[in-house]
Write a protein that holds these residues in place. Structure first.
Motif, PDB file in Angstrom:
ATOM      1  N   ALA A 106       0.825  -1.211   0.000  1.00 12.30           N
ATOM      2  CA  ALA A 106       0.000   0.000   0.000  1.00 12.30           C
ATOM      3  C   ALA A 106       0.855   1.256   0.000  1.00 12.30           C
ATOM      4  CB  ALA A 106      -0.932   0.002   1.207  1.00 12.30           C
ATOM      5  N   ASP A 107       2.148   1.106   0.367  1.00 12.13           N
ATOM      6  CA  ASP A 107       3.059   2.238   0.369  1.00 12.13           C
ATOM      7  C   ASP A 107       4.492   1.722   0.253  1.00 12.13           C
ATOM      8  OD1 ASP A 107       3.795   1.318   2.958  1.00 12.13           O
ATOM      9  OD2 ASP A 107       2.306   2.621   3.887  1.00 12.13           O
ATOM     10  N   LEU A 108       5.442   2.663   0.211  1.00 17.84           N
ATOM     11  CA  LEU A 108       6.852   2.314   0.051  1.00 17.84           C
ATOM     12  C   LEU A 108       7.364   1.460   1.203  1.00 17.84           C
ATOM     13  CD1 LEU A 108       9.645   2.564  -1.268  1.00 17.84           C
ATOM     14  CD2 LEU A 108       9.882   4.805  -0.164  1.00 17.84           C
ATOM     15  N   LYS A 109       6.974   1.794   2.420  1.00 15.43           N
ATOM     16  CA  LYS A 109       7.479   1.050   3.584  1.00 15.43           C
ATOM     17  C   LYS A 109       7.106  -0.425   3.506  1.00 15.43           C
ATOM     18  CE  LYS A 109       9.232   0.679   7.820  1.00 15.43           C
ATOM     19  NZ  LYS A 109       8.822  -0.683   8.197  1.00 15.43           N
ATOM     20  N   GLU A 110       5.867  -0.734   3.135  1.00 12.53           N
ATOM     21  CA  GLU A 110       5.463  -2.130   3.012  1.00 12.53           C
ATOM     22  C   GLU A 110       6.295  -2.835   1.937  1.00 12.53           C
ATOM     23  OE1 GLU A 110       0.781  -2.075   4.489  1.00 12.53           O
ATOM     24  OE2 GLU A 110       1.267  -2.610   2.407  1.00 12.53           O
ATOM     25  N   LEU A 347       9.567   6.008  -7.004  1.00  9.10           N
ATOM     26  CA  LEU A 347       9.186   6.967  -8.033  1.00  9.10           C
ATOM     27  C   LEU A 347       7.805   7.541  -7.761  1.00  9.10           C
ATOM     28  CD1 LEU A 347       9.435   8.462 -10.719  1.00  9.10           C
ATOM     29  CD2 LEU A 347       8.709   6.358 -11.880  1.00  9.10           C
ATOM     30  N   LEU A 348       6.852   6.675  -7.412  1.00 12.24           N
ATOM     31  CA  LEU A 348       5.499   7.148  -7.135  1.00 12.24           C
ATOM     32  C   LEU A 348       5.479   8.114  -5.955  1.00 12.24           C
ATOM     33  CD1 LEU A 348       3.308   3.934  -7.604  1.00 12.24           C
ATOM     34  CD2 LEU A 348       3.967   5.651  -9.293  1.00 12.24           C
ATOM     35  N   GLU A 349       6.248   7.812  -4.928  1.00 12.00           N
ATOM     36  CA  GLU A 349       6.311   8.718  -3.781  1.00 12.00           C
ATOM     37  C   GLU A 349       6.935  10.055  -4.168  1.00 12.00           C
ATOM     38  OE1 GLU A 349       7.391   7.564   0.060  1.00 12.00           O
ATOM     39  OE2 GLU A 349       5.669   6.190   0.186  1.00 12.00           O
ATOM     40  N   ALA A 354       6.392  15.740  -5.242  1.00  9.32           N
ATOM     41  CA  ALA A 354       6.533  16.873  -6.148  1.00  9.32           C
ATOM     42  C   ALA A 354       5.227  17.635  -6.269  1.00  9.32           C
ATOM     43  CB  ALA A 354       7.000  16.388  -7.519  1.00  9.32           C
ATOM     44  N   SER A 355       4.121  16.893  -6.321  1.00  8.49           N
ATOM     45  CA  SER A 355       2.810  17.534  -6.412  1.00  8.49           C
ATOM     46  C   SER A 355       2.471  18.271  -5.123  1.00  8.49           C
ATOM     47  CB  SER A 355       1.740  16.483  -6.717  1.00  8.49           C
ATOM     48  OG  SER A 355       0.456  17.055  -6.806  1.00  8.49           O
ATOM     49  N   THR A 357       4.508  19.512  -2.814  1.00  5.48           N
ATOM     50  CA  THR A 357       5.408  20.622  -2.467  1.00  5.48           C
ATOM     51  C   THR A 357       5.585  21.637  -3.583  1.00  5.48           C
ATOM     52  OG1 THR A 357       7.385  19.444  -3.262  1.00  5.48           O
ATOM     53  CG2 THR A 357       6.718  19.079  -0.964  1.00  5.48           C
ATOM     54  N   GLY A 358       5.249  21.240  -4.810  1.00  7.00           N
ATOM     55  CA  GLY A 358       5.511  22.122  -5.942  1.00  7.00           C
ATOM     56  C   GLY A 358       6.978  22.202  -6.310  1.00  7.00           C
ATOM     57  N   GLN A 359       7.782  21.274  -5.818  1.00 11.75           N
ATOM     58  CA  GLN A 359       9.217  21.287  -6.052  1.00 11.75           C
ATOM     59  C   GLN A 359       9.660  20.025  -6.787  1.00 11.75           C
ATOM     60  OE1 GLN A 359      10.847  21.682  -2.116  1.00 11.75           O
ATOM     61  NE2 GLN A 359      10.528  23.903  -2.050  1.00 11.75           N
ATOM     62  N   ARG A 360      10.602  20.214  -7.704  1.00 12.86           N
ATOM     63  CA  ARG A 360      11.158  19.088  -8.437  1.00 12.86           C
ATOM     64  C   ARG A 360      11.890  18.149  -7.477  1.00 12.86           C
ATOM     65  NH1 ARG A 360      12.860  18.103 -13.967  1.00 12.86           N
ATOM     66  NH2 ARG A 360      11.595  19.933 -14.457  1.00 12.86           N
ATOM     67  N   GLN A 361      11.712  16.844  -7.711  1.00 15.12           N
ATOM     68  CA  GLN A 361      12.280  15.835  -6.822  1.00 15.12           C
ATOM     69  C   GLN A 361      13.347  15.005  -7.527  1.00 15.12           C
ATOM     70  OE1 GLN A 361      11.179  15.523  -3.472  1.00 15.12           O
ATOM     71  NE2 GLN A 361      10.121  17.429  -4.023  1.00 15.12           N
ATOM     72  N   LYS A 362      14.446  14.756  -6.829  1.00  9.64           N
ATOM     73  CA  LYS A 362      15.467  13.834  -7.305  1.00  9.64           C
ATOM     74  C   LYS A 362      15.088  12.413  -6.887  1.00  9.64           C
ATOM     75  CE  LYS A 362      18.591  16.961  -8.743  1.00  9.64           C
ATOM     76  NZ  LYS A 362      19.158  17.009 -10.109  1.00  9.64           N
ATOM     77  N   ILE A 363      15.370  11.466  -7.739  1.00  7.33           N
ATOM     78  CA  ILE A 363      15.041  10.074  -7.440  1.00  7.33           C
ATOM     79  C   ILE A 363      16.335   9.283  -7.356  1.00  7.33           C
ATOM     80  CG2 ILE A 363      13.811   8.016  -8.221  1.00  7.33           C
ATOM     81  CD1 ILE A 363      12.042  10.102  -9.823  1.00  7.33           C
ATOM     82  N   GLN A 364      16.577   8.710  -6.208  1.00  8.39           N
ATOM     83  CA  GLN A 364      17.821   7.966  -5.969  1.00  8.39           C
ATOM     84  C   GLN A 364      17.690   6.536  -6.470  1.00  8.39           C
ATOM     85  OE1 GLN A 364      20.431   9.691  -4.883  1.00  8.39           O
ATOM     86  NE2 GLN A 364      19.098  11.500  -4.734  1.00  8.39           N
TER      87      GLN A 364
END
Length: 364
Positions: A106-110, A347-349, A354-355, A357-364
Motif C-alpha cells: 500500500a506504500d513504500l514502507k510495506e 518513483l510514485l512517492e 513533487a505535487s 510541495t511544488g518542487q522538483r524531486q530527485k530520485i535515488q
C-alpha cells in the motif's frame, strides 16, 4: 522457452476475485511450466466453489494453512492491495516463492519490508508489472537498444482511460487513497514502468497529482461516495540518459483515447500507438523515411502457447509466469522482482511529493 520436466506447483490466493480468474488462472493452467495446485479464498464455501470451477484438488480458506503444504512451491497473491503485505509476508516466512500483483504494498514502507524479507529468506519473487513481458514493449526496448532512434532526446507518454464516474459498491473501496489502489499506483505505475523499461529510468521529476472527480456513484446502492484517490497524473522530468520526459495518465468519464508513447532521437522516431483494433502497435521512421510505418513484432518474443496468447490478460501474465517458473528452476533472475518494485514505489512517492510541495524531486 523450453518445457521443464516438473511444472511449478502454484497456490493462488484470490481465485474468486477479478484479476486472478481472468489473468492468472488461464495462464497458470495452460502453461507447461506451471500447475495450479491449490486455490485459496477468504471463505471455505467460495474456496470449494473455485476449486470445482477450475478443477483444482486443493481448496483453502486460510493462507497460512495452505502455506504449510510443502508440495506448494510458489504463491500467487492476486487480491486487493491492502492485504498484499500480510499475505505475501506469510508466504515468504513459510519458505515460498511469491508472485504478487502490483502494487507490491500500500506504500513504500510495506514494499521495502517485503523486499528485505525476500532477500533474507532467499525467495524468488516477481511483481505483476507484466508489460515487461509484453512482446510489443520488448520489441520497442530492442529497437532503442539497437540504436533505431540514436541518442534519445525526448519521450512523451499519454494514457487516457474512461469510466471514472460510476462503479459497483464492491469496487468503490478504491476511492480511499490510503489503500494504495488508484490511478497513480496502478494505471500510472504500469505505464511509467513500461516507459522506463524502454527509454530509461527517471532521475528527477515534477508533477501534479489531482482528484478531478470527487465523488463516485455506486450503481447498485444508488449512493454517492466521497473520493480521495487521484484520477489525473501529469509529470515532467529527466531520464538517466539526459532525455526529457512528459507523461499524462488520466481516467475520465467517457471515451478514453488509449495509449501513446513517443520516443524522439537524433536518428529516428518510435511511437507506440493504439491501433484501430484496440491492440498496441509500433510505428517507426528514420531520417530518410517519408512517414512512420508499422514495425512488426517478431514471434520469438512470444514464448507461451496459443491457448495463453488467446486468453486476453492472461497473455502477458502468462509470459511472466513462464519467466518466473524458469527463474526458480534455474536459480536465475526472471523479471521484475520485489527490489524492482521498491524502486517503482520510490518513483510514485517522488511524484506525489513533487505535487504536494511544488518542487522538483530527485530520485535515488
Amino acid at each position: 522457452m523450453g518445457t521443464m520436466a516438473q511444472p511449478l506447483r502454484v497456490g493462488l490466493i484470490g481465485a474468486m476475485g477479478r484479476w486472478g480468474p481472468s489473468a492468472h488462472i488461464p495462464a497458470i493452467q495452460n502453461l507447461p511450466e506451471t500447475e495450479l495446485y491449490a486455490v485459496c479464498t477468504a471463505h471455505a464455501d467460495t474456496a470449494q466453489s473455485a476449486a470445482q470451477k477450475y478443477n483444482v484438488e486443493l481448496a483453502y480458506s486460510d493462507d497460512k494453512v495452505m502455506n504449510e503444504n510443502q508440495d506448494i512451491e510458489a504463491i500467487a497473491v492476486s487480491v486487493r492491495v491492502p492485504v498484499h503485505y500480510a499475505l505475501t509476508k506469510n508466504a515468504l516466512e513459510a519458505g515460498k516463492h511469491v508472485y504478487c500483483e502490483w502494487p507490491l504494498g500500500a506504500d513504500l514502507k510495506e514494499a521495502e519490508d517485503l523486499a528485505e524479507l525476500a532477500r533474507k529468506v532467499g525467495a524468488h519473487t516477481m511483481v505483476g508489472l507484466q508489460r515487461r513481458a509484453s512482446p510489443v514493449y520488448l520489441r520497442m526496448q530492442e529497437l532503442v537498444n539497437e540504436g533505431y532512434v540514436g541518442q534519445i532526446l525526448g519521450v512523451n507518454l499519454v494514457q487516457m482511460g474512461s469510466g471514472v464516474l460510476t462503479r459497483t459498491a464492491d469496487r468503490t473501496w478504491q476511492r480511499d487513497v490510503t489503500l494504495g489502489a488508484n490511478t497513480l499506483t496502478i494505471a500510472f505505475g504500469h505505464a511509467i514502468d513500461a516507459m522506463a523499461m524502454v527509454a530509461g529510468n527517471i532521475t528527477e521529476v515534477s508533477g501534479q497529482v489531482s482528484t478531478q472527480v470527487s465523488q463516485w456513484y455506486e450503481s447498485d446502492t444508488q449512493k454517492y461516495v466521497d473520493v480521495t484517490s487521484p484520477d489525473n497524473i501529469m509529470i515532467s522530468g529527466k531520464l538517466e540518459n539526459g532525455a526529457v520526459v512528459s507523461a499524462y495518465v488520466g481516467v475520465h468519464p467517457y471515451h478514453g483515447s488509449g495509449n501513446r508513447m513517443e520516443i524522439y532521437g537524433k536518428e529516428g522516431t518510435l511511437a507506440l500507438v493504439t491501433g484501430s483494433n484496440g491492440a498496441l502497435q509500433i510505428m517507426g521512421g528514420q531520417q530518410d523515411d517519408q512517414y512512420l510505418a508499422e514495425i512488426p513484432i517478431p514471434e520469438r518474443l512470444t514464448w507461451v502457447p496459443p491457448t495463453v496468447q488467446n486468453s486476453g490478460p492472461g497473455f502477458e501474465v502468462g509470459q511472466m509466469w513462464a519467466n518466473f517458473a524458469n527463474s526458480i528452476r534455474t536459480n536465475s533472475f526472471g523479471g521484475p522482482d520485489f527490489d524492482h518494485a521498491v524502486q517503482c514505489h520510490k518513483l510514485l512517492e517522488a511524484v506525489q511529493r513533487a505535487s504536494d510541495t511544488g518542487q522538483r524531486q530527485k530520485i535515488q
